[in-house]
Design a protein around this motif. Sequence first.
Motif, short mmCIF file in Angstrom:
data_model
loop_
_atom_site.label_atom_id
_atom_site.label_comp_id
_atom_site.label_asym_id
_atom_site.label_seq_id
_atom_site.Cartn_x
_atom_site.Cartn_y
_atom_site.Cartn_z
N VAL A 1 -73.67 76.96 90.80
CA VAL A 1 -72.80 77.68 89.85
C VAL A 1 -72.93 79.30 90.21
O VAL A 1 -71.79 79.90 89.99
CB VAL A 1 -73.64 77.46 88.42
N ALA A 2 -74.29 79.87 90.49
CA ALA A 2 -74.12 81.12 90.96
C ALA A 2 -73.30 81.41 92.03
O ALA A 2 -72.60 82.55 92.37
CB ALA A 2 -75.40 81.58 91.45
N LEU A 3 -73.13 80.52 93.14
CA LEU A 3 -72.40 80.62 94.09
C LEU A 3 -71.03 80.79 93.45
O LEU A 3 -70.11 81.76 94.00
CB LEU A 3 -72.38 79.31 95.24
N ALA A 4 -70.28 79.90 92.93
CA ALA A 4 -68.98 79.85 92.56
C ALA A 4 -68.62 81.23 91.72
O ALA A 4 -67.68 81.73 91.80
CB ALA A 4 -68.82 78.73 91.59
N GLU A 5 -69.64 81.67 90.77
CA GLU A 5 -69.52 82.93 90.08
C GLU A 5 -69.38 84.20 90.84
O GLU A 5 -68.48 85.02 90.71
CB GLU A 5 -70.58 83.01 89.02
N ASP B 1 -59.44 83.11 101.11
CA ASP B 1 -58.73 81.87 100.76
C ASP B 1 -59.57 80.70 101.36
O ASP B 1 -59.68 79.41 100.78
CB ASP B 1 -57.37 81.70 101.36
N ALA B 2 -60.23 80.79 102.67
CA ALA B 2 -60.97 79.85 103.11
C ALA B 2 -62.15 79.50 102.44
O ALA B 2 -62.55 78.36 102.35
CB ALA B 2 -61.28 80.23 104.50
N VAL B 3 -62.81 80.75 101.77
CA VAL B 3 -63.97 80.21 100.98
C VAL B 3 -63.51 79.62 99.48
O VAL B 3 -64.42 78.59 99.57
CB VAL B 3 -64.44 81.92 100.74
N ASN B 4 -62.26 79.88 99.04
CA ASN B 4 -62.10 79.23 98.08
C ASN B 4 -61.89 77.85 97.95
O ASN B 4 -62.08 76.89 97.54
CB ASN B 4 -61.00 79.89 97.28
N ALA B 5 -61.12 77.45 99.54
CA ALA B 5 -60.92 76.12 99.69
C ALA B 5 -61.98 75.05 100.00
O ALA B 5 -62.04 74.12 99.81
CB ALA B 5 -59.97 76.07 100.84
N ALA C 1 -70.19 78.64 106.23
CA ALA C 1 -69.20 79.42 107.25
C ALA C 1 -68.26 80.25 106.71
O ALA C 1 -68.35 81.26 107.24
CB ALA C 1 -69.03 78.42 108.32
N PRO C 2 -67.32 80.06 105.81
CA PRO C 2 -66.40 80.89 105.19
C PRO C 2 -66.82 82.10 104.75
O PRO C 2 -66.31 82.91 104.87
CB PRO C 2 -65.61 79.93 104.54
N LEU C 3 -67.94 81.87 104.08
CA LEU C 3 -68.65 83.01 103.59
C LEU C 3 -69.29 84.18 104.59
O LEU C 3 -69.33 85.34 104.36
CB LEU C 3 -69.67 82.44 102.47
#
Length: 889
Positions: free
Chosen positions: A30-34, A312-316, A328-330
């Motif tokens: 949850v913290a990651l997504a926020e 975009d890669a992080v969100n995907a 890896a994307p982050l």
Amino acid sequence: MRGARRSLLAAFALLLAAPRSGFAQERGAVALAESVRGLGNTVRVLMIGAHPDDEDTQLITWLARGRRVETGYLSLTRGDGGQNLIGNELGPALGVVRTEELLAARRLDGGRQFFTRAYDFGFSKNAEETWTHWAHDSLLKDMVTIVRAYRPHVIIAVFSGTPRDGHGHHQASGILAREVFDAAADTVRFPRSESGSLAPWAPLKFYRAQRFNPADATVAMNVGAYNPLLGRSYAEIAGESRSQHLSQAFGTIQPKGARLDYVRLEASRVGAPSAPEGDILAGIDTAWARFAGVAMPGAARAALDSLPGALDAVNASLSLRHPGQSTAPLARYLQLATAARDSLMRPGFSNDPRSRDESLCRAWGVALCADPVKGDLVTTLDRAIRLASSALLESAGIAVEALAPREVVATGDTLPIALEVFNRGGEVVQLLGTGATQTQVNLQPAPVTILPDSSARTTLPFVPSRMVRPTMPWWLERDRNGDMFRLQAERASSSVPLLNLVVGEDRIPAMTARATVRIAGVPVEAEAPVVHRYADPARGEIRRPIAVTLPVTALLERSVEYLPANRPVSRRITVHLQSGSTSPRVVGLGYLLPDGMRLDSAPPKVTVPPMGQLAVPVRVRSRLSPGQYVFNATATDSTSGIATSNGYVMIDYPHIRPQRFYRPAAVLLSAVDVTVPAALNVAYVAGVSDDVAPMLQQLGVRVTVLDAAQLATADLSRFTTLVIGPRAYQASDALAALAPKVIAFARAGGTVVMQYGQQEMQRPGFLPYPVTIAPRTADRVTDENAAVTVLDPAAKVLTWPNRIGDADWANWIQERAVYMPRTFDPAWKPVIEMHDPDEPPVQSGILVAKVGRGTFVYTTLAFFRQLPNGVPGPARLFVNLLAAGLPPQ
């Protein structure tokens, strides 16, 4: 000294560069997504009010948590002049409580927190009166400096800046909010040298809150929107945040459902104001694209232009079930943001190379001294790095703990900090180095591999030197200049106080440990506060921040005491010694006595146990004329040779971080010419912020303190007088239920002294005869020097046992009276009249009524401020009120 200053400034820089922890109630996916939701937003908002509690918490939460806009609240004051419903702290100590309550609120709602130098001197009726206490241009300069550092794109004023704001501080904040919108970009009125060499900044839009005037709004927002990831609405979160203001009794519900909030656009640099708008950020580009035309080194441009694709890669990759997919994307996003920021921070980026010689620029880097657009970019990249670092650590399952074996460390002692990095994810990571603020220790051994479900541990020794100041609220390190806190000592050149002002109270360095961890090939800094952890059988795990103190501190039990004047007095003054050392300390004690006082018994030397306390009784004898005198104590540690005349009291409540409030080891002795009837016997039920009972005891009044439970069962017939403290009925439902017993005591022949309340005093049965109190703008006399007219010179409460004259109305502090009834039943007999300048007279400072065979006194005079500060006249008058029903002797 110069080296110590450099290390402290470096600590600030490290703090600003390090990733911030997530919101207090969020962890893991949850913290990651926020955090990820905020990576694409590049704008900032600043709300401006006067006090803790003025902020629109729902709007802050909706912006910071809902829109993921970096949102700050700038409070002119720390609420020092208010009242306290949870303890006896008033004045600067209350400012500490309310500062921490604001920080507790921001940890929940996601906002930042800023303050100016203004001291809350108490209620003010208009801005004109407020400016007689606060230096208008100095406050505006503070605000300009903060705005130039924080660089908000939108400013929201909580108040209108007109008399309808009700409170002079509110009106002043509304005026200053509009002024800073223009002045922050004005280098003629405020040259860069006046604000730590910060570049000018022109916010784009200026709004005023319209919560109570929705018809005038240009933007309406549903601040009660629901966040399915959190399972809560933003209004619910705001309710929890608002409830941190416990010292003001602001505990509130957490509402579900739509909640509309409103603001009105008053000025805009992105187009003419128009109504209505669809969004508070309308006309502002919130994405990275707004920096497309900024000239910068090629490496910075390439990294910056790659950020949208990396996001975009992080969100995907986001998955609540498998957060490690985003590692890896982050890491790639963090690498790009860091490369862009570091390239821009190199020398030559600033348009004004001379600015790099300024103190703030040395501490924080040239970003603050660059031109506005480039400084905006670096500030935005700093936030992106913090968010990406936090998200990356959550994605990889990395946690850091920094634990100390005790809460306090004395200068010269060693405190081992156990730093442990936990890998709770699925990939191998490497520990590259560790360090901690204030320790000047950085360990960079060969990389240590940390496998999944394992950890790496190291120990950092913290040895505070004599140059390290004891841990205390930074704004209290210097004496105030009237009603303004001082940023600088007289001879200081350090930029630390100014940096404290602009960095925001939520980022003031505490003792913090950090670990550099390589995740997916990218180094990221993780930090953790250094805490002492222990288990409380009733509350579970407790974490306490680490504090630096002197080996031994000294404090007297009270800072103010009354003495009966012109009489022989023998009194015990207790010196409390507190050790922060792990070894016994032999302490020499010295005393400075006023003329007319001598030591009867006082040990010259004592031994304080390790980490222990020792109460040293000192017996003094005196016969003092009316006036004020000072008794001082000094403690000298024989091991270090450090002498101190200061000590601290803990400010410690479950909802805020504990703080140490330092004060001199001195007591102000107020010798008062007062007569106390021998028959007087008082039962005292304390109210809010009520420290009056001990002061009465010092004058020779027999006082028995009762709580609500004791009052319910007490046989009151043995008392001549029953006192109910200020706002007591409001603070305690159990006590309010006993109002009939209080009135019955008067009917049976006793004397009741009821101190002021608020709207609740209009409820039937609380007083023997009705009164009316105006809502919101209750009558009060805020001028502590306001003239007092005696309506009934023969009134007993003014003539016996102490004859009250003009001298008794002199030297009052902060205010005369509060929440005064506007009208009252004819059974009440007023005895005095007073008013603030240009206002009608008010006669409800003291109301006296016969009730059955007894006497009932209702007083709105601010005794709760006067007696704990040793003011002579109010003490004499209060004794008269206590004796109002006694026959003259």
